[in-house]
Design a protein around this motif. Structure first.
Motif, PDB file in Angstrom:
ATOM      1  N   TRP A  32       0.361  -1.354   0.075  1.00  0.00           N
ATOM      2  CA  TRP A  32      -0.036   0.014   0.565  1.00  0.00           C
ATOM      3  C   TRP A  32       0.995   1.468  -0.027  1.00  0.00           C
ATOM      4  CZ3 TRP A  32      -5.509  -0.308   1.650  1.00  0.00           C
ATOM      5  CH2 TRP A  32      -6.276  -1.267   1.241  1.00  0.00           C
ATOM      6  N   THR A  33       0.317   2.597  -0.008  1.00  0.00           N
ATOM      7  CA  THR A  33       0.923   4.251  -0.486  1.00  0.00           C
ATOM      8  C   THR A  33       0.849   4.319   1.046  1.00  0.00           C
ATOM      9  OG1 THR A  33       0.999   3.842  -2.667  1.00  0.00           O
ATOM     10  CG2 THR A  33       1.359   5.955  -2.036  1.00  0.00           C
ATOM     11  N   GLY A  34       1.680   4.839   1.905  1.00  0.00           N
ATOM     12  CA  GLY A  34       1.967   5.577   2.577  1.00  0.00           C
ATOM     13  C   GLY A  34       1.320   6.715   2.280  1.00  0.00           C
ATOM     14  N   ALA A  35       0.708   7.440   3.862  1.00  0.00           N
ATOM     15  CA  ALA A  35       0.706   8.707   3.321  1.00  0.00           C
ATOM     16  C   ALA A  35       0.712   9.424   4.990  1.00  0.00           C
ATOM     17  CB  ALA A  35      -1.087   9.251   2.732  1.00  0.00           C
ATOM     18  N   TRP A  36       0.931  10.952   4.730  1.00  0.00           N
ATOM     19  CA  TRP A  36       0.508  11.731   6.130  1.00  0.00           C
ATOM     20  C   TRP A  36      -0.940  12.561   5.402  1.00  0.00           C
ATOM     21  CZ3 TRP A  36       1.804  10.436  10.475  1.00  0.00           C
ATOM     22  CH2 TRP A  36       2.664   9.359  11.038  1.00  0.00           C
ATOM     23  N   TYR A  37      -2.225  12.769   6.707  1.00  0.00           N
ATOM     24  CA  TYR A  37      -3.287  13.676   6.336  1.00  0.00           C
ATOM     25  C   TYR A  37      -2.925  14.460   7.701  1.00  0.00           C
ATOM     26  CZ  TYR A  37      -5.066  11.250   2.738  1.00  0.00           C
ATOM     27  OH  TYR A  37      -5.795  10.199   1.373  1.00  0.00           O
ATOM     28  N   ARG A  38      -4.213  15.751   7.994  1.00  0.00           N
ATOM     29  CA  ARG A  38      -4.010  16.446   9.204  1.00  0.00           C
ATOM     30  C   ARG A  38      -4.839  17.037   9.244  1.00  0.00           C
ATOM     31  NH1 ARG A  38       0.402  20.924   8.143  1.00  0.00           N
ATOM     32  NH2 ARG A  38      -0.726  22.845   5.824  1.00  0.00           N
ATOM     33  N   GLN A  39      -5.855  17.087  10.076  1.00  0.00           N
ATOM     34  CA  GLN A  39      -7.194  18.048  10.414  1.00  0.00           C
ATOM     35  C   GLN A  39      -6.544  18.724  11.657  1.00  0.00           C
ATOM     36  OE1 GLN A  39      -9.847  15.878  11.333  1.00  0.00           O
ATOM     37  NE2 GLN A  39     -11.531  16.843  10.266  1.00  0.00           N
ATOM     38  N   THR A  53       3.830   6.490  -6.763  1.00  0.00           N
ATOM     39  CA  THR A  53       2.839   5.157  -6.515  1.00  0.00           C
ATOM     40  C   THR A  53       3.789   4.367  -8.315  1.00  0.00           C
ATOM     41  OG1 THR A  53       0.793   6.094  -7.536  1.00  0.00           O
ATOM     42  CG2 THR A  53       0.968   6.278  -5.283  1.00  0.00           C
ATOM     43  N   SER A  54       2.888   3.134  -8.512  1.00  0.00           N
ATOM     44  CA  SER A  54       3.628   2.383  -9.155  1.00  0.00           C
ATOM     45  C   SER A  54       2.797   3.779 -11.269  1.00  0.00           C
ATOM     46  CB  SER A  54       3.238   1.383 -10.054  1.00  0.00           C
ATOM     47  OG  SER A  54       1.481   1.424  -9.423  1.00  0.00           O
ATOM     48  N   GLN A  55       1.627   4.239 -10.373  1.00  0.00           N
ATOM     49  CA  GLN A  55       1.388   5.251 -11.274  1.00  0.00           C
ATOM     50  C   GLN A  55       1.663   6.560 -11.252  1.00  0.00           C
ATOM     51  OE1 GLN A  55      -0.808   3.032  -9.628  1.00  0.00           O
ATOM     52  NE2 GLN A  55      -1.251   1.371 -10.769  1.00  0.00           N
ATOM     53  N   SER A  56       1.741   6.974 -10.149  1.00  0.00           N
ATOM     54  CA  SER A  56       2.612   8.489 -10.382  1.00  0.00           C
ATOM     55  C   SER A  56       3.818   8.224  -9.895  1.00  0.00           C
ATOM     56  CB  SER A  56       1.350   9.262  -9.568  1.00  0.00           C
ATOM     57  OG  SER A  56       1.777  10.467  -9.565  1.00  0.00           O
ATOM     58  N   PRO A  57       4.280   8.140 -10.074  1.00  0.00           N
ATOM     59  CA  PRO A  57       6.284   8.010  -9.391  1.00  0.00           C
ATOM     60  C   PRO A  57       7.306   9.013  -8.876  1.00  0.00           C
ATOM     61  CG  PRO A  57       6.646   7.969 -12.054  1.00  0.00           C
ATOM     62  CD  PRO A  57       5.007   7.967 -11.669  1.00  0.00           C
ATOM     63  N   ARG A  58       5.840   9.801  -8.334  1.00  0.00           N
ATOM     64  CA  ARG A  58       6.571  10.929  -7.744  1.00  0.00           C
ATOM     65  C   ARG A  58       6.372  11.520  -6.607  1.00  0.00           C
ATOM     66  NH1 ARG A  58       5.909  16.339  -9.443  1.00  0.00           N
ATOM     67  NH2 ARG A  58       4.271  15.667 -10.237  1.00  0.00           N
ATOM     68  N   LEU A 101      -4.414   2.905  -1.200  1.00  0.00           N
ATOM     69  CA  LEU A 101      -4.641   2.977  -2.948  1.00  0.00           C
ATOM     70  C   LEU A 101      -5.198   3.456  -3.888  1.00  0.00           C
ATOM     71  CD1 LEU A 101      -5.536  -1.311  -1.898  1.00  0.00           C
ATOM     72  CD2 LEU A 101      -2.828  -0.264  -3.202  1.00  0.00           C
ATOM     73  N   GLY A 102      -4.211   4.058  -4.318  1.00  0.00           N
ATOM     74  CA  GLY A 102      -4.993   5.607  -5.137  1.00  0.00           C
ATOM     75  C   GLY A 102      -5.651   5.979  -4.171  1.00  0.00           C
ATOM     76  N   ASP A 103      -7.062   6.483  -4.222  1.00  0.00           N
ATOM     77  CA  ASP A 103      -7.666   7.674  -3.049  1.00  0.00           C
ATOM     78  C   ASP A 103      -8.680   7.077  -2.147  1.00  0.00           C
ATOM     79  OD1 ASP A 103      -8.467   9.968  -6.641  1.00  0.00           O
ATOM     80  OD2 ASP A 103      -6.915  10.019  -4.500  1.00  0.00           O
ATOM     81  N   TYR A 104      -8.156   5.868  -2.119  1.00  0.00           N
ATOM     82  CA  TYR A 104      -9.029   4.988  -1.016  1.00  0.00           C
ATOM     83  C   TYR A 104      -7.733   5.384  -0.287  1.00  0.00           C
ATOM     84  CZ  TYR A 104     -10.768   1.188   0.910  1.00  0.00           C
ATOM     85  OH  TYR A 104     -10.622  -0.329   2.090  1.00  0.00           O
ATOM     86  N   VAL A 105      -8.227   5.272   0.743  1.00  0.00           N
ATOM     87  CA  VAL A 105      -7.344   5.203   2.014  1.00  0.00           C
ATOM     88  C   VAL A 105      -7.946   3.978   3.154  1.00  0.00           C
ATOM     89  CG1 VAL A 105      -6.919   6.000   4.917  1.00  0.00           C
ATOM     90  CG2 VAL A 105      -7.161   7.311   2.197  1.00  0.00           C
ATOM     91  N   GLY A 106      -7.121   2.531   2.925  1.00  0.00           N
ATOM     92  CA  GLY A 106      -7.459   1.528   3.511  1.00  0.00           C
ATOM     93  C   GLY A 106      -7.035   1.320   5.217  1.00  0.00           C
ATOM     94  N   TYR A 107      -6.597   2.170   5.655  1.00  0.00           N
ATOM     95  CA  TYR A 107      -6.330   1.848   6.826  1.00  0.00           C
ATOM     96  C   TYR A 107      -5.440   3.577   7.696  1.00  0.00           C
ATOM     97  CZ  TYR A 107      -5.835  -2.465   5.702  1.00  0.00           C
ATOM     98  OH  TYR A 107      -5.698  -4.239   5.512  1.00  0.00           O
ATOM     99  N   TRP A 108      -5.843   4.241   8.745  1.00  0.00           N
ATOM    100  CA  TRP A 108      -5.780   5.005   9.481  1.00  0.00           C
ATOM    101  C   TRP A 108      -4.827   4.988  10.718  1.00  0.00           C
ATOM    102  CZ3 TRP A 108      -6.519   9.749   7.060  1.00  0.00           C
ATOM    103  CH2 TRP A 108      -6.940   9.787   6.426  1.00  0.00           C
ATOM    104  N   GLY A 109      -4.525   5.307  10.800  1.00  0.00           N
ATOM    105  CA  GLY A 109      -3.591   5.923  12.123  1.00  0.00           C
ATOM    106  C   GLY A 109      -4.954   6.302  13.764  1.00  0.00           C
ATOM    107  N   GLN A 110      -4.450   6.292  14.543  1.00  0.00           N
ATOM    108  CA  GLN A 110      -4.665   7.449  15.856  1.00  0.00           C
ATOM    109  C   GLN A 110      -5.012   8.737  15.402  1.00  0.00           C
ATOM    110  OE1 GLN A 110      -2.716   5.747  16.730  1.00  0.00           O
ATOM    111  NE2 GLN A 110      -1.680   7.365  17.709  1.00  0.00           N
ATOM    112  N   GLY A 111      -3.443   8.738  15.038  1.00  0.00           N
ATOM    113  CA  GLY A 111      -3.476  10.286  14.641  1.00  0.00           C
ATOM    114  C   GLY A 111      -2.478  11.207  16.066  1.00  0.00           C
ATOM    115  N   THR A 112      -1.693  12.395  15.713  1.00  0.00           N
ATOM    116  CA  THR A 112      -0.646  12.481  16.845  1.00  0.00           C
ATOM    117  C   THR A 112      -1.058  14.152  16.729  1.00  0.00           C
ATOM    118  OG1 THR A 112       1.950  12.473  17.911  1.00  0.00           O
ATOM    119  CG2 THR A 112       1.413  12.417  15.446  1.00  0.00           C
ATOM    120  N   GLN A 113      -0.840  14.753  17.771  1.00  0.00           N
ATOM    121  CA  GLN A 113      -1.496  16.271  17.987  1.00  0.00           C
ATOM    122  C   GLN A 113       0.340  17.010  17.916  1.00  0.00           C
ATOM    123  OE1 GLN A 113      -4.202  18.011  18.219  1.00  0.00           O
ATOM    124  NE2 GLN A 113      -2.488  20.513  18.046  1.00  0.00           N
ATOM    125  N   VAL A 114       0.496  18.047  16.930  1.00  0.00           N
ATOM    126  CA  VAL A 114       1.676  18.716  15.999  1.00  0.00           C
ATOM    127  C   VAL A 114       0.764  20.755  16.991  1.00  0.00           C
ATOM    128  CG1 VAL A 114       3.185  19.995  15.056  1.00  0.00           C
ATOM    129  CG2 VAL A 114       2.377  17.261  15.317  1.00  0.00           C
TER     130      VAL A 114
END
Length: 118
Positions: A32-39, A53-58, A101-114
């Protein structure tokens, strides 16, 4: 069930750095492709960085963090990282790691405050 556990958040002053870690319970980031989000309070969750990703190699970064944040993966440790430099108060948010996977988020972490003080 895959578990993602973030760590490394905290309170820093403007201009300082933090490195967030996301430990996976299994070797998820090799498939799966790793990503970071914030809220931030009162705002929608946004993606700040995504590995190639294999489709977007940047690596993709949000405009607001380009040149300051860097995403990386250590597959041997099943860990995703986010190096954050030159932090500013607008970076204050809960940060979440994700396995995607693409725009689909299969798994989330619980979050960490910054929190970045001026």
């Amino acid at each position: 069930q895959v578990q993602l556990v973030e760590s490394g958040g905290g309170l820093v002053q403007s201009g300082e750095s933090l490195r967030l870690s996301c430990a996976a319970s299994e070797n998820i980031f090799s498939t799966w492709t790793g990503a970071w989000y914030r809220q931030a309070p009162g705002k929608e969750r946004e993606r700040v960085a995504r590995e190639p990703t294999s489709q977007s190699p940047r690596t993709v970064y949000a405009d607001s963090v380009k040149g300051r944040f860097s995403i990386s993966t250590d597959n041997a440790k099943n860990t995703l990282y986010l190096q954050m430099n030159s932090l500013i108060p607008d970076d204050t948010a809960v940060y979440y790691c994700a396995a995607t996977l693409g725009d689909y988020v299969g798994y989330w972490g619980q979050g960490t405050q910054v929190t970045v003080s001026s």
